[in-house]
Design a protein around this motif. Structure first.
Motif, PDB file in Angstrom:
ATOM      1  N   ASP A 226     -30.070  16.463   1.345  1.00 38.09           N
ATOM      2  CA  ASP A 226     -28.951  17.147   2.000  1.00 38.09           C
ATOM      3  C   ASP A 226     -29.138  17.295   3.510  1.00 38.09           C
ATOM      4  OD1 ASP A 226     -26.503  18.567   2.150  1.00 38.09           O
ATOM      5  OD2 ASP A 226     -27.592  20.453   2.169  1.00 38.09           O
ATOM      6  N   MET A 227     -29.336  16.193   4.203  1.00 35.50           N
ATOM      7  CA  MET A 227     -29.375  16.242   5.655  1.00 35.50           C
ATOM      8  C   MET A 227     -27.963  16.154   6.230  1.00 35.50           C
ATOM      9  SD  MET A 227     -32.685  13.870   6.575  1.00 35.50           S
ATOM     10  CE  MET A 227     -32.006  12.381   5.828  1.00 35.50           C
ATOM     11  N   THR A 228     -27.765  16.733   7.389  1.00 31.34           N
ATOM     12  CA  THR A 228     -26.533  16.551   8.144  1.00 31.34           C
ATOM     13  C   THR A 228     -26.876  15.730   9.374  1.00 31.34           C
ATOM     14  OG1 THR A 228     -25.652  18.674   7.392  1.00 31.34           O
ATOM     15  CG2 THR A 228     -24.623  17.693   9.321  1.00 31.34           C
ATOM     16  N   ILE A 229     -26.386  14.491   9.428  1.00 24.88           N
ATOM     17  CA  ILE A 229     -26.751  13.602  10.522  1.00 24.88           C
ATOM     18  C   ILE A 229     -25.505  12.930  11.092  1.00 24.88           C
ATOM     19  CG2 ILE A 229     -29.107  13.204   9.740  1.00 24.88           C
ATOM     20  CD1 ILE A 229     -28.227  10.632   8.464  1.00 24.88           C
ATOM     21  N   PRO A 230     -25.483  12.718  12.394  1.00 19.74           N
ATOM     22  CA  PRO A 230     -24.348  12.057  13.036  1.00 19.74           C
ATOM     23  C   PRO A 230     -24.579  10.551  13.111  1.00 19.74           C
ATOM     24  CG  PRO A 230     -25.845  12.816  14.708  1.00 19.74           C
ATOM     25  CD  PRO A 230     -26.475  13.185  13.375  1.00 19.74           C
ATOM     26  N   ASP A 231     -23.524   9.837  13.407  1.00 17.56           N
ATOM     27  CA  ASP A 231     -23.673   8.455  13.847  1.00 17.56           C
ATOM     28  C   ASP A 231     -23.945   8.452  15.346  1.00 17.56           C
ATOM     29  OD1 ASP A 231     -23.249   7.285  11.367  1.00 17.56           O
ATOM     30  OD2 ASP A 231     -21.073   7.210  11.639  1.00 17.56           O
ATOM     31  N   ILE A 232     -24.690   7.447  15.775  1.00 15.35           N
ATOM     32  CA  ILE A 232     -24.914   7.248  17.205  1.00 15.35           C
ATOM     33  C   ILE A 232     -23.845   6.277  17.696  1.00 15.35           C
ATOM     34  CG2 ILE A 232     -26.506   6.343  18.926  1.00 15.35           C
ATOM     35  CD1 ILE A 232     -28.769   7.310  17.048  1.00 15.35           C
ATOM     36  N   ILE A 233     -23.053   6.726  18.653  1.00 16.04           N
ATOM     37  CA  ILE A 233     -21.889   5.969  19.094  1.00 16.04           C
ATOM     38  C   ILE A 233     -22.271   5.134  20.317  1.00 16.04           C
ATOM     39  CG2 ILE A 233     -19.455   6.086  19.690  1.00 16.04           C
ATOM     40  CD1 ILE A 233     -20.204   7.342  16.969  1.00 16.04           C
ATOM     41  N   ILE A 234     -22.108   3.857  20.184  1.00 12.24           N
ATOM     42  CA  ILE A 234     -22.436   2.948  21.281  1.00 12.24           C
ATOM     43  C   ILE A 234     -21.549   3.258  22.480  1.00 12.24           C
ATOM     44  CG2 ILE A 234     -22.375   0.526  22.017  1.00 12.24           C
ATOM     45  CD1 ILE A 234     -23.072  -0.188  19.086  1.00 12.24           C
ATOM     46  N   GLY A 235     -22.201   3.423  23.621  1.00 12.38           N
ATOM     47  CA  GLY A 235     -21.474   3.760  24.844  1.00 12.38           C
ATOM     48  C   GLY A 235     -21.491   5.229  25.177  1.00 12.38           C
ATOM     49  N   ASN A 237     -23.843   8.325  25.829  1.00  8.78           N
ATOM     50  CA  ASN A 237     -25.247   8.508  26.185  1.00  8.78           C
ATOM     51  C   ASN A 237     -25.673   9.973  26.213  1.00  8.78           C
ATOM     52  OD1 ASN A 237     -25.942   5.691  26.604  1.00  8.78           O
ATOM     53  ND2 ASN A 237     -24.522   5.797  28.339  1.00  8.78           N
ATOM     54  N   ASP A 238     -25.079  10.774  25.324  1.00  9.81           N
ATOM     55  CA  ASP A 238     -25.489  12.167  25.201  1.00  9.81           C
ATOM     56  C   ASP A 238     -26.279  12.348  23.907  1.00  9.81           C
ATOM     57  OD1 ASP A 238     -23.281  11.607  23.651  1.00  9.81           O
ATOM     58  OD2 ASP A 238     -22.508  13.646  23.718  1.00  9.81           O
ATOM     59  N   ILE A 259     -38.666  21.175  16.711  1.00  7.03           N
ATOM     60  CA  ILE A 259     -38.489  19.871  16.077  1.00  7.03           C
ATOM     61  C   ILE A 259     -38.384  18.821  17.176  1.00  7.03           C
ATOM     62  CG2 ILE A 259     -36.985  18.412  14.678  1.00  7.03           C
ATOM     63  CD1 ILE A 259     -36.298  20.787  12.995  1.00  7.03           C
ATOM     64  N   ARG A 260     -39.227  17.792  17.034  1.00  5.45           N
ATOM     65  CA  ARG A 260     -39.234  16.694  18.000  1.00  5.45           C
ATOM     66  C   ARG A 260     -38.718  15.432  17.323  1.00  5.45           C
ATOM     67  NH1 ARG A 260     -44.631  16.586  20.634  1.00  5.45           N
ATOM     68  NH2 ARG A 260     -45.393  15.631  18.716  1.00  5.45           N
ATOM     69  N   ALA A 261     -37.725  14.804  17.950  1.00 10.01           N
ATOM     70  CA  ALA A 261     -37.160  13.555  17.435  1.00 10.01           C
ATOM     71  C   ALA A 261     -37.501  12.438  18.416  1.00 10.01           C
ATOM     72  CB  ALA A 261     -35.649  13.672  17.266  1.00 10.01           C
ATOM     73  N   THR A 262     -38.089  11.352  17.907  1.00 10.42           N
ATOM     74  CA  THR A 262     -38.549  10.257  18.766  1.00 10.42           C
ATOM     75  C   THR A 262     -38.070   8.927  18.226  1.00 10.42           C
ATOM     76  OG1 THR A 262     -40.570  11.537  19.220  1.00 10.42           O
ATOM     77  CG2 THR A 262     -40.569   9.211  19.858  1.00 10.42           C
ATOM     78  N   PHE A 263     -37.462   8.101  19.080  1.00  9.60           N
ATOM     79  CA  PHE A 263     -37.085   6.741  18.714  1.00  9.60           C
ATOM     80  C   PHE A 263     -38.203   5.775  19.072  1.00  9.60           C
ATOM     81  CE2 PHE A 263     -32.571   8.301  19.097  1.00  9.60           C
ATOM     82  CZ  PHE A 263     -32.265   8.110  17.757  1.00  9.60           C
ATOM     83  N   ALA A 264     -38.142   4.600  18.499  1.00 19.66           N
ATOM     84  CA  ALA A 264     -39.189   3.592  18.707  1.00 19.66           C
ATOM     85  C   ALA A 264     -39.308   3.179  20.164  1.00 19.66           C
ATOM     86  CB  ALA A 264     -38.922   2.369  17.830  1.00 19.66           C
ATOM     87  N   PRO A 291     -30.389   6.826  22.458  1.00 21.10           N
ATOM     88  CA  PRO A 291     -31.345   5.728  22.616  1.00 21.10           C
ATOM     89  C   PRO A 291     -31.118   4.978  23.921  1.00 21.10           C
ATOM     90  CG  PRO A 291     -29.656   5.139  21.025  1.00 21.10           C
ATOM     91  CD  PRO A 291     -29.435   6.578  21.374  1.00 21.10           C
ATOM     92  N   ALA A 292     -32.150   4.326  24.410  1.00 21.38           N
ATOM     93  CA  ALA A 292     -32.036   3.565  25.653  1.00 21.38           C
ATOM     94  C   ALA A 292     -31.108   2.372  25.460  1.00 21.38           C
ATOM     95  CB  ALA A 292     -33.420   3.091  26.098  1.00 21.38           C
ATOM     96  N   ASN A 293     -30.465   1.949  26.562  1.00 16.40           N
ATOM     97  CA  ASN A 293     -29.597   0.767  26.544  1.00 16.40           C
ATOM     98  C   ASN A 293     -28.514   0.872  25.488  1.00 16.40           C
ATOM     99  OD1 ASN A 293     -31.281  -0.456  28.549  1.00 16.40           O
ATOM    100  ND2 ASN A 293     -32.726  -1.008  26.922  1.00 16.40           N
ATOM    101  N   ASN A 294     -27.873   2.034  25.415  1.00  7.32           N
ATOM    102  CA  ASN A 294     -26.859   2.261  24.384  1.00  7.32           C
ATOM    103  C   ASN A 294     -25.474   1.885  24.898  1.00  7.32           C
ATOM    104  OD1 ASN A 294     -25.741   3.060  21.953  1.00  7.32           O
ATOM    105  ND2 ASN A 294     -25.491   5.187  22.604  1.00  7.32           N
ATOM    106  N   ASN A 295     -25.380   0.706  25.466  1.00  8.62           N
ATOM    107  CA  ASN A 295     -24.077   0.261  25.961  1.00  8.62           C
ATOM    108  C   ASN A 295     -23.727  -1.135  25.457  1.00  8.62           C
ATOM    109  OD1 ASN A 295     -23.240   2.514  27.715  1.00  8.62           O
ATOM    110  ND2 ASN A 295     -25.104   2.008  28.846  1.00  8.62           N
ATOM    111  N   GLY A 296     -24.501  -1.638  24.533  1.00  4.80           N
ATOM    112  CA  GLY A 296     -24.239  -2.964  24.010  1.00  4.80           C
ATOM    113  C   GLY A 296     -23.092  -2.954  23.017  1.00  4.80           C
ATOM    114  N   SER A 297     -22.818  -4.109  22.443  1.00  5.53           N
ATOM    115  CA  SER A 297     -21.691  -4.234  21.520  1.00  5.53           C
ATOM    116  C   SER A 297     -22.146  -4.351  20.075  1.00  5.53           C
ATOM    117  CB  SER A 297     -20.863  -5.475  21.888  1.00  5.53           C
ATOM    118  OG  SER A 297     -21.668  -6.651  21.819  1.00  5.53           O
ATOM    119  N   GLU A 298     -23.444  -4.335  19.837  1.00  3.46           N
ATOM    120  CA  GLU A 298     -23.937  -4.501  18.481  1.00  3.46           C
ATOM    121  C   GLU A 298     -24.372  -3.156  17.900  1.00  3.46           C
ATOM    122  OE1 GLU A 298     -26.963  -7.430  18.239  1.00  3.46           O
ATOM    123  OE2 GLU A 298     -25.715  -9.049  19.040  1.00  3.46           O
TER     124      GLU A 298
END
Length: 862
Positions: A226-235, A237-238, A259-264, A291-298
């Motif tokens: 039962d986690m509540t998690i969002p989608d990360i929206i490309i473009g 950067n918050d 709580i510390r959250a870390t991406f690769a 995440p870094a470079n969150n402006n791509g199209s993929e």
């Protein structure tokens, strides 16, 4: 309460194949060591499965508007509980039950043991029952029967109780939340005593119970259920809000957690999260970095390492959580912080088709049916070129029937979505299916100035008329219980239906709907036909309850919506506003009802604007009225207001406030915020909001302190389960007015055992102590008295104080049911009752009713 099979049927209709972002259950794992099998969950090793028990049929007499009647709660409160044996009879019954037991149980008995067995059956009889080969206790009568199991522990130990099926579970007499919707994520840390430990499961809606004890793998740990998690929206950067549950199996509070959250890619974010009381599981919030470079199209999924740190920075536990990364043009989920309790909630989006970023579109709020996630609701709609579609959650798939906290969730989502998408404010619409059809009727009638048009699909208007609770009959049999009926008036859609005449209405229903009968739609067609100039009605030929996505994604509805707009206040010349309470719905364009003469009874204001005059044609059950004159954008500096035969002149550059005093209307300079007003009006349930904190007693006896701590914990468990909530629960030694400024408080305990009482309630006309309750000069005595009431916070103009208290052991245990955490129950400002109310229902009430508008009891409306 509601038809027993209704929600079960509905749950299967609305795209439940999709996996919820909120409900990620842990699967049991079987590990083989030689010939032995060890059952494990993600949280630890299963140490015991309950296989044997006793069934007590017919032990409940539910009601929609109040707690109903609960024989087990009464027996625990009054010391009448005896460890069951097969065939042991309970010599108590509910009033007017004529010694009858549940019909389904009699049928089962006749089929399995013959007709003669029924003749020998005493009333309220425990019958031995075994679980099936899968560990499930399953019979139809479990929808209205209690189940008892026990465990003989070789030592005192702390374990996790995992149950499915029962509404609540009594553990050695202490109530805990169950799993009556079969969500599959109930985990309750309990301290077993050495020797016999007794468990009683109250009836569940699906007629089955499974229960096990789990030895926790760690004293403090994450669980990914039962986690509540969002989608990360490309473009975008918050950072985003998310929530995960932390299990505390220790007898000490966890404080100063991070709580510390870390991406690769190395991006990280730390958040100092909420404290966690002893022996509980709390859903706590944290932030996900962009995440870094969150402006791509993929798109694609990305994984974050989530770490729990103590106050020294030491890692207590860690886990990986996967997040979906998508373009903003894709159906997606977003999160926000609720003002109810500071928890993380989510909503889903079927985004409009945009050629250019920032295009202004319309907005449709869609409210889901019972058992359906907002995620699935949004995916029932194809993207439109002219409107975003926003699906709120009602806090849970069942939640609060879109009333009370579900209502607030819908409004919070609407405001948050407006902030994000910046829609055309005149193009806001409302629709929903099944329970969401009720939500559309309810929200549409309650907030008539927020929606240009409303489209209930497969819906029903009123919960009270739709339910079948036997306990509700007493509300109609005796005017003594008028306070409880009034407390539920906010959901009486038919009584408020005239609010809809300023919005377009499209009624859509399947002609063959066997879950929600089309008679509900036909009834509303008849109601609207008497006054409404702008509604459409369509029955889909042969349509069942769900007949594909076009059950909601119906093109004629959206075409109907597109032809309607919300006018500006200055263009609204006539208003006919109905409300059940300013606490729920005070405003309609430029009219605001701040106080009623009779709280929670229906109020009506009919007014029209004629050049430089406002004619108040009719005004019923209103004590304080506010007119937003500046919104009318008048050229003159003064305007005449004709009200009840009086003409009063007021300036046009500020709100006009009119108070009824001695049968005359007087112009006032301001609303007295120390009195009742729409921002703090009462109704006991309204204490459970405004970032509420629960404060339990520590000044009493060991038995009192244990009970009130567990009661506060139980209420927090229930608010979590029913409403995805996350409540701060603290001892009275930690509460200060400064630290929790302007936040609602619920006190668990009385003036003799809760240290927060003199800080908050020393001037209350209701005082509760050992053996006695006084209410404005009246005295009630005995150790079996319980009370709920709400009172204004003395150091705030916005916060309220709720009280859950008893005068002795029986009285405090009489507070064990918590159906005030329900969207459809009617709880007035105050109730004083005997423990026998658990058995006898509302006939056990000593007093119930409402405070006056100045928070006294002078008018004796109780």
């Amino acid at each position: 309460m509601i038809k027993q099979n209704l929600y079960a049927k509905i749950a299967g209709f609305l795209l439940l194949a999709a996996i919820s972002t909120q409900n990620i259950p842990a699967q049991n794992i079987v590990t083989i060591f030689g010939q032995e099998k060890v059952e494990k969950t993600e949280e630890g090793e299963v140490s015991h499965n309950f296989r044997n028990g006793f069934l007590l049929p017919g032990g409940t007499n539910p009601g929609t508007l109040f707690n109903g009647q609960d024989m087990i709660a009464w027996m625990y409160a009054t010391g009448n509980f005896i460890t069951p044996k097969d065939g042991a009879a309970i010599g108590y019954s509910y009033p007017n039950m004529d010694g009858q037991v549940e019909d389904s149980y009699l049928r089962w008995l006749a089929q399995s043991k013959g007709e003669n067995a029924m003749k020998l059956l005493p009333q309220w009889t425990w019958t031995a029952m075994d679980a099936d080969s899968t560990g499930l206790f399953k019979r139809p009568e479990l929808r209205s029967a209690f189940l008892y199991t026990s465990y003989d522990s070789p030592k005192e130990q702390i374990v996790l109780l995992e149950t499915t099926g029962g509404t609540r579970t009594y553990v050695n007499g202490m109530p805990h939340e169950g799993d009556h919707y079969d969500f599959g994520y109930t985990l309750t840390p309990i301290k077993l005593k050495k020797g016999l430990n007794e468990f009683v499961y109250t009836p569940g809606r699906f007629g089955k119970v499974a229960s096990k004890l789990v030895k926790p793998e760690k004293p403090v740990m994450f669980t990914k259920r039962d986690m509540t998690i969002p989608d990360i929206i490309i473009g975008e950067n918050d950072s985003k809000w998310a929530a995960i549950r932390v299990i505390n199996t220790t007898e000490k509070p966890l404080q100063g957690l991070t709580i510390r959250a870390t991406f690769a890619d190395g991006r990280k974010e730390e958040y100092k999260t909420q404290d966690i009381m002893p022996l509980t599981v709390r859903k706590v919030k944290y932030k996900i970095p962009a995440p870094a470079n969150n402006n791509g199209s993929e798109g694609g999924n990305i994984i974050a390492k989530i770490e729990l740190l103590d106050k020294s920075g030491k890692i207590i536990d860690q886990t990986d959580v996967e997040f979906r990364q998508v373009l903003p043009s894709v159906h997606h989920e977003r999160t926000f912080i609720s003002q109810i309790d500071g928890s993380v909630q989510y909503y889903s989006v079927a985004p409009a088709i945009r050629k250019n970023t920032g295009e202004t579109k319309a907005m449709v709020l869609s409210v889901h049916g019972a058992g359906v996630e907002a995620r699935n609701q949004a995916r029932a709609y194809s993207s439109k070129d002219w409107t975003d579609i926003i699906a709120a959650t009602n806090r849970r798939p069942y939640g609060f029937n879109w009333e009370e906290w579900g209502r607030i969730d819908g409004l919070e989502v609407l405001e948050e979505a407006k902030r994000v998408f910046q829609p055309d404010k005149s193009k806001i619409y409302l629709t929903g299916h099944s329970m969401g059809g009720h939500g559309s009727w309810f929200l549409g009638t309650t907030y008539p100035d927020k929606f240009a048009a409303v489209a209930p699909c497969a819906g029903y208007p009123d919960i009270a008329s739709y339910g079948r609770g036997k306990g509700d009959a007493m509300h109609d049999d005796n005017s003594t219980y008028d306070a409880f009926k009034r407390g539920g008036n906010g959901g009486r859609v038919v009584s408020l239906a005239k609010n809809l005449k300023q919005s377009g209405v499209y009624i859509f229903h399947g002609s063959a709907d066997s879950v929600v009968s089309p008679s509900n739609a036909r009834r509303m067609r008849e109601v609207l036909g008497k006054f409404h100039p702008d509604f459409c009605y369509y029955e889909y030929p042969g349509g069942e309850h769900w007949f594909g996505n076009h059950s909601v994604d119906w093109n004629p509805i959206f075409e109907f919506f597109s032809r309607h707009s919300i006018p500006e206040a200055k263009d609204v010349k006539e208003i006919d506003f109905h409300t059940a309470s300013p606490a729920i719905s005070p405003t309609d364009y430029w009219i605001k009802v701040e106080q009623q003469i009779k709280p929670f009874d229906f109020s009506n204001v009919q007014a029209c604007l004629d050049k430089d005059t406002i004619q108040v044609i009719k005004i019923d059950n209103v004590a304080l009225l506010v007119l937003d004159i500046p919104s009318l954008m008048l050229e003159s500096k003064q305007i005449a207001v004709n009200i009840a035969g009086q003409t009063l002149s007021v300036p046009t550059d500020k709100e006009a406030i009119f108070a009824l005093e001695n049968d005359k209307w007087q112009v006032k300079g301001e609303v007295n915020l120390k009195h009742k007003y729409s921002g703090r009006y009462g109704g006991f349930k309204n204490a459970y909001g405004n970032n509420v904190v629960f404060v339990y007693s520590t000044k009493g006896t060991a038995q009192e302190n244990e009970w009130y701590q567990n009661k506060a914990r139980f209420d927090a468990e229930t608010f979590y389960y029913r409403g995805n909530g996350s409540i701060d629960v603290i001892p009275d030694t930690e509460y200060t007015v400064a630290k929790y400024a302007d936040r609602n408080v619920v006190i668990y305990g009385n003036k003799d055992n809760n240290r927060a009482w003199p800080l908050l309630l020393k001037n209350s006309p209701i005082q509760v102590g050992k053996g006695m309750i006084t209410a404005d000069g009246k005295t009630f005595t005995g150790d079996d008295l319980g009370t709920y009431f709400v009172y204004p916070h003395p150091n705030s103009n916005t916060a309220s104080v709720g009280v859950v208290a008893g005068t002795g052991d029986a009285g405090m245990r009489a507070t064990s049911p918590n159906n005030y955490i329900s969207g459809i129950t009617g709880f007035p400002d105050l109730m004083i009752y005997r423990a026998d109310a658990l058995k006898n229902g509302l006939t056990g009430m000593e007093a119930a009713g409402y405070f006056d508008n100045d928070w006294t009891l002078t008018n004796k409306d109780f």
